[in-house]
Design a protein around this motif. Structure first.
Motif, PDB file in Angstrom:
ATOM      1  N   THR A  66     -12.408   3.941   5.177  1.00  0.00           N
ATOM      2  CA  THR A  66     -11.100   3.021   5.769  1.00  0.00           C
ATOM      3  C   THR A  66     -10.010   2.232   5.281  1.00  0.00           C
ATOM      4  O   THR A  66      -9.154   1.811   5.855  1.00  0.00           O
ATOM      5  N   LEU A  67     -10.441   2.013   3.976  1.00  0.00           N
ATOM      6  CA  LEU A  67      -9.685   1.230   3.119  1.00  0.00           C
ATOM      7  C   LEU A  67      -8.153   2.016   2.688  1.00  0.00           C
ATOM      8  O   LEU A  67      -8.049   3.161   2.690  1.00  0.00           O
ATOM      9  N   GLU A  68      -7.236   0.956   2.798  1.00  0.00           N
ATOM     10  CA  GLU A  68      -5.939   1.743   2.208  1.00  0.00           C
ATOM     11  C   GLU A  68      -5.795   1.072   0.573  1.00  0.00           C
ATOM     12  O   GLU A  68      -6.335  -0.136   0.543  1.00  0.00           O
TER      13      GLU A  68
ATOM     14  N   ASN B 157     -17.059  -4.833   3.783  1.00  0.00           N
ATOM     15  CA  ASN B 157     -17.259  -4.000   2.554  1.00  0.00           C
ATOM     16  C   ASN B 157     -18.089  -4.395   1.479  1.00  0.00           C
ATOM     17  O   ASN B 157     -19.018  -3.988   0.916  1.00  0.00           O
TER      18      ASN B 157
ATOM     19  N   ALA C  39      -8.393  -1.452  -3.517  1.00  0.00           N
ATOM     20  CA  ALA C  39      -7.972  -1.428  -1.954  1.00  0.00           C
ATOM     21  C   ALA C  39      -6.915  -2.746  -1.954  1.00  0.00           C
ATOM     22  O   ALA C  39      -7.140  -3.762  -2.719  1.00  0.00           O
TER      23      ALA C  39
ATOM     24  N   LEU D  48     -15.860   2.245   3.114  1.00  0.00           N
ATOM     25  CA  LEU D  48     -14.911   2.750   2.176  1.00  0.00           C
ATOM     26  C   LEU D  48     -13.835   3.415   2.560  1.00  0.00           C
ATOM     27  O   LEU D  48     -12.746   3.351   2.111  1.00  0.00           O
TER      28      LEU D  48
ATOM     29  N   SER E 139       0.912  -1.161   0.186  1.00  0.00           N
ATOM     30  CA  SER E 139      -0.093   0.166   0.209  1.00  0.00           C
ATOM     31  C   SER E 139       0.831   1.059   0.010  1.00  0.00           C
ATOM     32  O   SER E 139       1.815   1.318   0.482  1.00  0.00           O
TER      33      SER E 139
ATOM     34  N   MET F 143     -13.332   0.098  -4.619  1.00  0.00           N
ATOM     35  CA  MET F 143     -13.029  -1.085  -3.582  1.00  0.00           C
ATOM     36  C   MET F 143     -12.018  -1.991  -4.324  1.00  0.00           C
ATOM     37  O   MET F 143     -11.340  -2.656  -3.695  1.00  0.00           O
TER      38      MET F 143
ATOM     39  N   SER G 129      -6.724  -4.568   0.649  1.00  0.00           N
ATOM     40  CA  SER G 129      -7.552  -5.920   0.995  1.00  0.00           C
ATOM     41  C   SER G 129      -8.958  -5.412   1.285  1.00  0.00           C
ATOM     42  O   SER G 129      -8.961  -4.247   1.667  1.00  0.00           O
ATOM     43  N   VAL G 130     -10.040  -6.238   1.160  1.00  0.00           N
ATOM     44  CA  VAL G 130     -11.241  -5.761   0.918  1.00  0.00           C
ATOM     45  C   VAL G 130     -12.099  -6.936   2.161  1.00  0.00           C
ATOM     46  O   VAL G 130     -11.860  -8.313   2.275  1.00  0.00           O
ATOM     47  N   THR G 131     -12.626  -6.316   3.243  1.00  0.00           N
ATOM     48  CA  THR G 131     -13.098  -7.231   4.429  1.00  0.00           C
ATOM     49  C   THR G 131     -14.550  -7.483   3.836  1.00  0.00           C
ATOM     50  O   THR G 131     -15.010  -7.221   2.938  1.00  0.00           O
TER      51      THR G 131
END
Length: 308
Positions: A163-165, A192, A185, A161, A4, A182, A187-189
């Motif tokens: 809070t994503l890196e 999300n 990103a 959204l 990132s 998205m 990584s996507v949890t």
């Protein structure tokens, strides 16, 4: 996992290198945007000044026209400025602001059509109780609820959204799109992905279901009524049905363009499909209702053509 980096802006990659055509595109888009604003404002003014149009159906319709101008404003100013940019960069705050503006307007559009379908349902299925059910206060509450519901709905999705890196910053569109962001990103949890599905359900599926139920009940009543009442119902409901169908088709275009890599479709066609709702619907709506609804058509004719 990708590395990132601190992303401070996104690049809208769908513009590409338009060269000297930027002046032609700019002129066309500016003229289209001004036409959208004028067409919708004309009908808003007509509804406002003609007291015979101060009925629930036309007040809800006026709210729809206001949203058409609002939704267009979320796209066109940035789009026009990007045509003269060589980098097509948009800062994160502006990108998130545009997304909030565009997708709140889309939600308001669907919810407004749902409210209008409910209004027609009450008018046709419960004509004797219509004035009591759809009074001015209740219409105002419905409009307020539509805007608050739509805003809170997207803010909920946006909260996941922001809070994503991000490990990339190129968005293959002419405006900021949550799903494509998205994808950038690192990584996507699961939250999300769930928020994306919840937003789609609350914005499209739920209002569309309410619209479908309302018109099925209207159809059931129309099949049992007289030819005159049937014709009246068809006249008032046709613009809404066509408008809902147009929105649904535009939503499918947007969904396919955002979530599937349709490499065999030319870039220009993909760009057109991606902005179809924001380009076609705002111009389509005032003309559809202005032409199909007799009261609006007669008022426009009286105020703009019959004055001496």
């Amino acid at each position: 996992m990708q590395n990132s980096t601190e992303i401070v802006s996104f690049v809208l990659g769908a513009y590409g290198n338009i060269g000297h055509l930027r002046y032609l595109y700019f002129s066309i888009m500016l003229l289209w945007y001004l036409s959208i604003c004028v067409a919708n404002m004309v009908v808003i003014v007509v509804i406002y000044v003609d007291r015979r149009l101060h009925e629930p159906m036309y007040i809800l319709l006026c709210n729809l026209f206001v949203n058409e101008i609002s939704g267009s404003t979320s796209l066109y100013p940035l789009l026009l400025s990007q045509m003269f940019s060589d980098t097509h960069e948009v800062t994160l705050p502006w990108c998130f602001l545009q997304m909030c503006y565009i997708y709140t307007s889309a939600s308001v559009e669907f919810c407004s059509l749902a409210a209008m379908a409910y209004d027609r349902y009450v008018s046709i299925c419960y004509p004797l109780h219509y004035s009591a059910i759809m009074n001015t206060g209740r219409v105002a509450i419905i409009i307020l609820f539509v805007w608050i519901y739509s805003f809170v709905n997207f803010i909920f999705s946006l909260s996941f959204l922001v809070t994503l890196e991000f490990c990339g910053n190129i968005i293959d569109k002419v405006f900021c799109d949550p799903h494509l962001i998205m994808k950038l990103a690192c990584s996507v949890t699961i939250f999300n992905n769930i928020s994306d599905l919840v937003f789609a359900f609350l914005t499209v599926v739920l209002p569309f279901s309410l619209i479908s139920v309302s018109y099925m009940k209207i159809l059931t009543v129309c099949l049992k009524t007289s030819t005159e009442n049937k014709q009246k119902a068809i006249t008032t409901c046709t613009p809404q049905i066509v408008s809902v169908s147009n929105m649904f088709v535009g939503t499918i275009f947007h969904f396919v363009d955002s979530r599937f890599d349709e490499g065999y479709i030319p870039t220009k066609v993909r760009v057109i499909l991606s902005v179809y709702l924001l380009v076609g619907q705002p111009m389509f709506t005032p003309f559809m209702y202005g032409i199909k609804l007799p009261k609006i058509r007669q008022s426009c004719k009286r105020y703009f053509f019959d004055r001496k």
